[in-house]
Scaffold this active site. Structure first.
Site, PDB file in Angstrom:
ATOM      1  N   LYS A   1      20.364  44.673  33.884  1.00 37.21           N
ATOM      2  CA  LYS A   1      21.650  43.982  33.990  1.00 37.21           C
ATOM      3  C   LYS A   1      21.588  42.804  34.955  1.00 37.21           C
ATOM      4  O   LYS A   1      22.120  41.726  34.675  1.00 37.21           O
ATOM      5  CB  LYS A   1      22.714  44.990  34.436  1.00 37.21           C
TER       6      LYS A   1
ATOM      7  N   ARG B   1      35.102  49.885  37.764  1.00 35.12           N
ATOM      8  CA  ARG B   1      34.331  51.121  37.629  1.00 35.12           C
ATOM      9  C   ARG B   1      35.188  52.289  37.144  1.00 35.12           C
ATOM     10  O   ARG B   1      34.658  53.320  36.737  1.00 35.12           O
ATOM     11  CB  ARG B   1      33.674  51.496  38.960  1.00 35.12           C
TER      12      ARG B   1
ATOM     13  N   ARG C   1       8.197  52.402  38.876  1.00 34.52           N
ATOM     14  CA  ARG C   1       8.256  51.319  39.849  1.00 34.52           C
ATOM     15  C   ARG C   1       7.613  51.762  41.171  1.00 34.52           C
ATOM     16  O   ARG C   1       7.794  52.885  41.621  1.00 34.52           O
ATOM     17  CB  ARG C   1       9.733  50.936  40.074  1.00 34.52           C
TER      18      ARG C   1
ATOM     19  N   ARG D   1      10.217  54.779  45.637  1.00 32.22           N
ATOM     20  CA  ARG D   1      11.487  54.976  46.330  1.00 32.22           C
ATOM     21  C   ARG D   1      12.126  56.290  45.882  1.00 32.22           C
ATOM     22  O   ARG D   1      11.962  56.702  44.735  1.00 32.22           O
ATOM     23  CB  ARG D   1      12.458  53.823  46.030  1.00 32.22           C
TER      24      ARG D   1
ATOM     25  N   ARG E   1      21.854  59.628  38.808  1.00 29.39           N
ATOM     26  CA  ARG E   1      22.506  58.315  38.814  1.00 29.39           C
ATOM     27  C   ARG E   1      23.060  57.971  37.431  1.00 29.39           C
ATOM     28  O   ARG E   1      24.169  57.439  37.307  1.00 29.39           O
ATOM     29  CB  ARG E   1      21.502  57.229  39.244  1.00 29.39           C
TER      30      ARG E   1
END
Length: 214
Positions: A13, A88, A127, A160, A171
């Protein structure tokens, strides 16, 4: 061009928002940026928001919508805007609709970048970050020469905590609970467009611009 951009973590995004803002010469407006800017400038609403931020609480809807109203009234938003990260919740969407009607800047499109959970987990869990210089790698799309060390400074690479699979799934769950009612909210207004977010950045961008330029 007045736009809202939705997309789960890992959907790309941020990349698409930057490209859209540049292509259509409109400001990319995120609630985080608005909050930081107003806190730094010491505005009345910024100081009000800071009280909640300093105590670790969520900034109330009325403060956020006040900040957004001011931001959308600035000259660079006269010919359009790209809202990212807001609304949201349905109450936020209702408040935003009311504000946009009052300042005559209704939404043209709500762009929903859709990517399957499996793909998002694959993107995010691969990642890696250098603990020395902060360089970012992806074990599939942008791999380091070795999986353990940074190409630039030979610092150790790490994953992370929020890129671990169990955290990613949490999430995504939160995002879906927040966003699903808004998908229907804007679909009912016939301004929602869902874009398949799987593929190369340019391909996804072309899908979006084909819709906007139609």
């Amino acid at each position: 061009m007045n736009l809202i951009l939705f997309g789960p973590p890992g959907a790309g995004k941020g990349t698409q928002a930057k490209k859209l803002a540049e292509t259509y010469s409109i400001p990319h407006i995120s609630t985080g940026d608005i909050l930081r800017d107003n806190v730094q400038k010491g505005t009345e609403l910024g100081l009000e928001a800071k009280k909640y931020m300093d105590s670790g609480e969520l900034v109330p809807d009325d403060v956020l919508i006040g900040l957004i109203k001011v931001r959308l009234s600035e000259p660079d938003a006269n010919h359009g805007y790209l809202l990212d990260g807001y609304p949201r919740t349905k109450p936020q969407a209702d408040a935003l609709t009311d504000i946009l009607e009052k300042i005559s800047k209704p939404i043209d499109y709500v762009l929903n970048i859709d990517v399957q959970d499996e793909e998002l987990v694959r993107r995010l869990s691969n990642r890696r970050i250098c603990n020395s210089c902060g360089a970012s790698y992806h074990l599939e799309f942008n791999p380091p020469k070795t999986n353990a060390n940074c190409d630039s400074c030979e610092g150790k690479l790490y994953q992370r905590d929020d890129d671990k699979e169990e955290v990613i799934l949490q999430r995504l769950s939160v995002y879906k609970k927040q966003t699903q009612p808004l998908i229907k909210y804007y679909d009912d207004q016939n301004i929602l467009v869902t874009i398949d977010g799987k593929g190369q950045v340019e391909d996804i961008f072309n899908k979006i611009t084909n819709i906007l330029n139609d």
